[in-house]
Design an enzyme around this catalytic site. Structure first.
Site, PDB file in Angstrom:
ATOM      1  CG  ASP A  97      50.510 -57.215   8.179  1.00 38.64           C
ATOM      2  OD1 ASP A  97      51.269 -57.577   8.658  1.00 38.64           O
ATOM      3  OD2 ASP A  97      50.912 -55.941   7.225  1.00 38.64           O
ATOM      4  CG  ASN A 114      50.428 -71.490   6.959  1.00 35.94           C
ATOM      5  OD1 ASN A 114      50.865 -72.494   6.860  1.00 35.94           O
ATOM      6  ND2 ASN A 114      49.588 -70.386   6.499  1.00 35.94           N
ATOM      7  NE  ARG A 117      48.728 -59.657  22.059  1.00 28.59           N
ATOM      8  CZ  ARG A 117      47.668 -58.150  22.727  1.00 28.59           C
ATOM      9  NH1 ARG A 117      47.127 -58.529  23.604  1.00 28.59           N
ATOM     10  NH2 ARG A 117      47.802 -57.650  21.524  1.00 28.59           N
ATOM     11  CE1 TYR A 166      60.941 -69.196   8.075  1.00 30.34           C
ATOM     12  CE2 TYR A 166      62.202 -71.289   7.111  1.00 30.34           C
ATOM     13  CZ  TYR A 166      61.163 -70.932   7.677  1.00 30.34           C
ATOM     14  OH  TYR A 166      60.060 -71.902   7.075  1.00 30.34           O
ATOM     15  CE  LYS A 187      58.219 -71.275  10.078  1.00 31.17           C
ATOM     16  NZ  LYS A 187      56.972 -70.989  10.273  1.00 31.17           N
ATOM     17  CB  VAL A 211      55.891 -77.715   1.264  1.00 29.95           C
ATOM     18  CG1 VAL A 211      54.335 -78.044   1.072  1.00 29.95           C
ATOM     19  CG2 VAL A 211      56.035 -78.183   3.082  1.00 29.95           C
TER      20      VAL A 211
HETATM   21  P1  NDP Z   1      53.533 -69.402   1.175  1.00 33.65           P
HETATM   22  O1  NDP Z   1      54.195 -68.539   0.602  1.00 33.65           O
HETATM   23  O2  NDP Z   1      52.802 -70.449  -0.189  1.00 33.65           O
HETATM   24  O3  NDP Z   1      52.293 -68.702   1.515  1.00 33.65           O
HETATM   25  C1  NDP Z   1      52.678 -68.330   3.150  1.00 33.65           C
HETATM   26  C2  NDP Z   1      51.313 -67.543   3.123  1.00 33.65           C
HETATM   27  O4  NDP Z   1      52.100 -67.174   4.731  1.00 33.65           O
HETATM   28  C3  NDP Z   1      50.705 -66.712   2.423  1.00 33.65           C
HETATM   29  O5  NDP Z   1      49.162 -67.337   2.143  1.00 33.65           O
HETATM   30  C4  NDP Z   1      50.784 -65.147   2.693  1.00 33.65           C
HETATM   31  O6  NDP Z   1      49.870 -64.514   2.598  1.00 33.65           O
HETATM   32  C5  NDP Z   1      50.990 -65.664   4.413  1.00 33.65           C
HETATM   33  N1  NDP Z   1      51.868 -64.518   4.966  1.00 33.65           N
HETATM   34  C6  NDP Z   1      53.333 -63.888   5.314  1.00 33.65           C
HETATM   35  N2  NDP Z   1      53.000 -62.739   5.707  1.00 33.65           N
HETATM   36  C7  NDP Z   1      51.811 -62.356   6.710  1.00 33.65           C
HETATM   37  C8  NDP Z   1      50.929 -61.479   7.002  1.00 33.65           C
HETATM   38  N3  NDP Z   1      52.609 -60.998   7.301  1.00 33.65           N
HETATM   39  N4  NDP Z   1      50.434 -61.508   7.576  1.00 33.65           N
HETATM   40  C9  NDP Z   1      49.253 -62.037   7.084  1.00 33.65           C
HETATM   41  N5  NDP Z   1      49.506 -63.307   6.136  1.00 33.65           N
HETATM   42  C10 NDP Z   1      50.800 -63.820   5.832  1.00 33.65           C
HETATM   43  O7  NDP Z   1      54.113 -70.824   1.871  1.00 33.65           O
HETATM   44  P2  NDP Z   1      53.707 -72.295   2.629  1.00 33.65           P
HETATM   45  O8  NDP Z   1      52.601 -72.233   2.511  1.00 33.65           O
HETATM   46  O9  NDP Z   1      54.873 -72.604   2.128  1.00 33.65           O
HETATM   47  O10 NDP Z   1      54.371 -71.653   3.843  1.00 33.65           O
HETATM   48  C11 NDP Z   1      53.285 -71.638   5.204  1.00 33.65           C
HETATM   49  C12 NDP Z   1      54.094 -71.713   6.496  1.00 33.65           C
HETATM   50  O11 NDP Z   1      54.605 -72.902   6.532  1.00 33.65           O
HETATM   51  C13 NDP Z   1      55.234 -71.060   6.834  1.00 33.65           C
HETATM   52  O12 NDP Z   1      55.076 -70.542   8.105  1.00 33.65           O
HETATM   53  C14 NDP Z   1      56.315 -71.412   6.648  1.00 33.65           C
HETATM   54  O13 NDP Z   1      57.486 -71.646   7.163  1.00 33.65           O
HETATM   55  C15 NDP Z   1      55.900 -72.976   6.001  1.00 33.65           C
HETATM   56  N6  NDP Z   1      56.793 -74.297   6.469  1.00 33.65           N
HETATM   57  C16 NDP Z   1      56.710 -74.504   4.850  1.00 33.65           C
HETATM   58  C17 NDP Z   1      57.994 -74.968   3.831  1.00 33.65           C
HETATM   59  C18 NDP Z   1      58.167 -75.160   2.593  1.00 33.65           C
HETATM   60  O14 NDP Z   1      58.946 -75.483   2.659  1.00 33.65           O
HETATM   61  N7  NDP Z   1      57.211 -74.432   2.017  1.00 33.65           N
HETATM   62  C19 NDP Z   1      59.018 -76.086   5.056  1.00 33.65           C
HETATM   63  C20 NDP Z   1      58.463 -75.901   6.319  1.00 33.65           C
HETATM   64  C21 NDP Z   1      57.276 -75.263   7.105  1.00 33.65           C
HETATM   65  P3  NDP Z   1      49.422 -63.654   1.998  1.00 33.65           P
HETATM   66  O15 NDP Z   1      51.327 -62.740   1.102  1.00 33.65           O
HETATM   67  O16 NDP Z   1      48.826 -62.685   1.429  1.00 33.65           O
HETATM   68  O17 NDP Z   1      49.577 -62.503   3.348  1.00 33.65           O
HETATM   69  C1  8X3 Z   2      61.405 -73.933   5.074  1.00 33.44           C
HETATM   70  C2  8X3 Z   2      61.951 -75.367   4.800  1.00 33.44           C
HETATM   71  O1  8X3 Z   2      64.630 -76.458   4.964  1.00 33.44           O
HETATM   72  O2  8X3 Z   2      63.557 -74.650   3.693  1.00 33.44           O
HETATM   73  O3  8X3 Z   2      61.097 -74.507   6.205  1.00 33.44           O
HETATM   74  O4  8X3 Z   2      64.194 -74.230   5.677  1.00 33.44           O
HETATM   75  S1  8X3 Z   2      63.506 -74.791   4.611  1.00 33.44           S
END
Ligand code: NDP
Ligand code: 8X3
Length: 246
Positions: A52, A79, A113, A145, A149, A178
């Site tokens: 976490d 990520n 860090r 959000y 970012k 995505v």
């Molecule tokens: P998902 O929800 O599919 O995946 C998010 C992942 O982050 C999960 O594996 C979740 O795991 C993990 N996560 C969330 N909170 C925590 C935490 N406190 N500790 C550890 N792990 C955590 O979404 P995406 O794959 O789309 O998101 C991945 C990244 O991509 C994010 O940073 C998102 O902001 C970014 N992003 C996504 C976009 C989109 O349109 N999908 C576009 C641009 C950026 P678990 O819940 O098991 O902890």
């Molecule tokens: C996720 C992309 O456009 O839904 O980071 O904020 S958007």
């Protein structure tokens, strides 16, 4: 030579796709997420550990176990992240804002860090940050959000300056839409609302983003890809999306 690659938030979406992509290259993997039970099905032979990123004790335990298993970290893929809700600033209660900032910004900093000093000492390593188009263009209902970012851009910029001369590379991969569990999480499990986000359009896949991460991480050591902004062809900004029939 195989590298030790750490991926946070590897239980789903982009993190899982990155894990699979690095596994195909033969790298040694440490994967973390809160839903650690999902990790073995992502890459069976990786090191799996609960993580976490908002809990410093959890971060320390995850990284200590990762280094004990696979040695010093060569590539860190930051990520783990989320959007929660679509509250406008005037309507916010603060709870979702705290969750986003604690995860996307403070969590990322806590992991980074703890990894950066050993990269600096070893004079090499690569920190990858999954940012977002939301960090480049804000939209109503996404202020915090988007702000979280955008903060990552400043953090990456500072890290590049702070590590100059050490051989450490810092890359931000900033995708548009995505299709992952992202919208399901944002809308608190409302699957119908989440599905609407992708209706009639062709979003990126998690594998498309993983391709960008792997591209950056496989350049020669003297090349730092600072930022990759990757969009679906059908999307020009968070709110300019081409949909069939529109
Ligand atoms: P998902 O929800 O599919 O995946 C998010 C992942 O982050 C999960 O594996 C979740 O795991 C993990 N996560 C969330 N909170 C925590 C935490 N406190 N500790 C550890 N792990 C955590 O979404 P995406 O794959 O789309 O998101 C991945 C990244 O991509 C994010 O940073 C998102 O902001 C970014 N992003 C996504 C976009 C989109 O349109 N999908 C576009 C641009 C950026 P678990 O819940 O098991 O902890
Ligand atoms: C996720 C992309 O456009 O839904 O980071 O904020 S958007």
């Amino acid at each position: 030579m195989s590298r030790h690659v750490v991926v946070t938030g590897a239980s789903s979406g982009i993190g899982a796709a990155c894990a699979r992509a690095f596994a195909r290259l033969g790298d040694r993997l440490s994967l973390g997420a809160r839903r650690a039970d999902r990790l073995p099905s992502v890459v069976a032979e990786a090191h799996h550990h609960e993580l976490d990123v908002t809990d410093p004790v959890s971060v320390a335990g995850f990284l200590d176990a990762a280094v004990a298993r696979h040695g010093p970290i060569d590539v860190l893929v930051n990520n783990a992240g989320l959007a929660r809700g679509t509250e406008k600033i005037a309507e916010g209660t603060g709870e979702a804002w705290r969750e986003m900032v604690e995860t996307n910004v403070l969590g990322l900093l806590e992991v980074t860090r703890r990894v950066l000093p050993q990269m600096i000492e070893r004079r090499g390593g690569h920190v990858v940050v999954i940012g977002s188009i939301a960090g480049h263009k804000s939209y109503a209902g996404g202020g915090v959000y988007c702000g979280s970012k955008r903060a990552l851009q400043s953090i990456c910029e500072a890290m590049r300056i702070e590590t100059l001369g050490t051989g450490v590379r810092v890359t931000s991969v900033d995708p548009g839409m995505v299709e992952t569990e992202f919208s399901l999480v944002r809308f608190r499990g409302d699957a119908a609302r989440a599905a609407k986000v992708y209706q009639g359009t062709r979003p990126l896949t998690a594998d498309d983003v993983a391709d960008c991460v792997v591209f950056a991480a496989t350049r020669p050591a003297h090349v730092d890809i600072e930022t990759i902004v990757v969009m679906p062809t059908d999307q020009a900004s968070p709110h300019h999306v081409h949909r069939a029939g529109s």
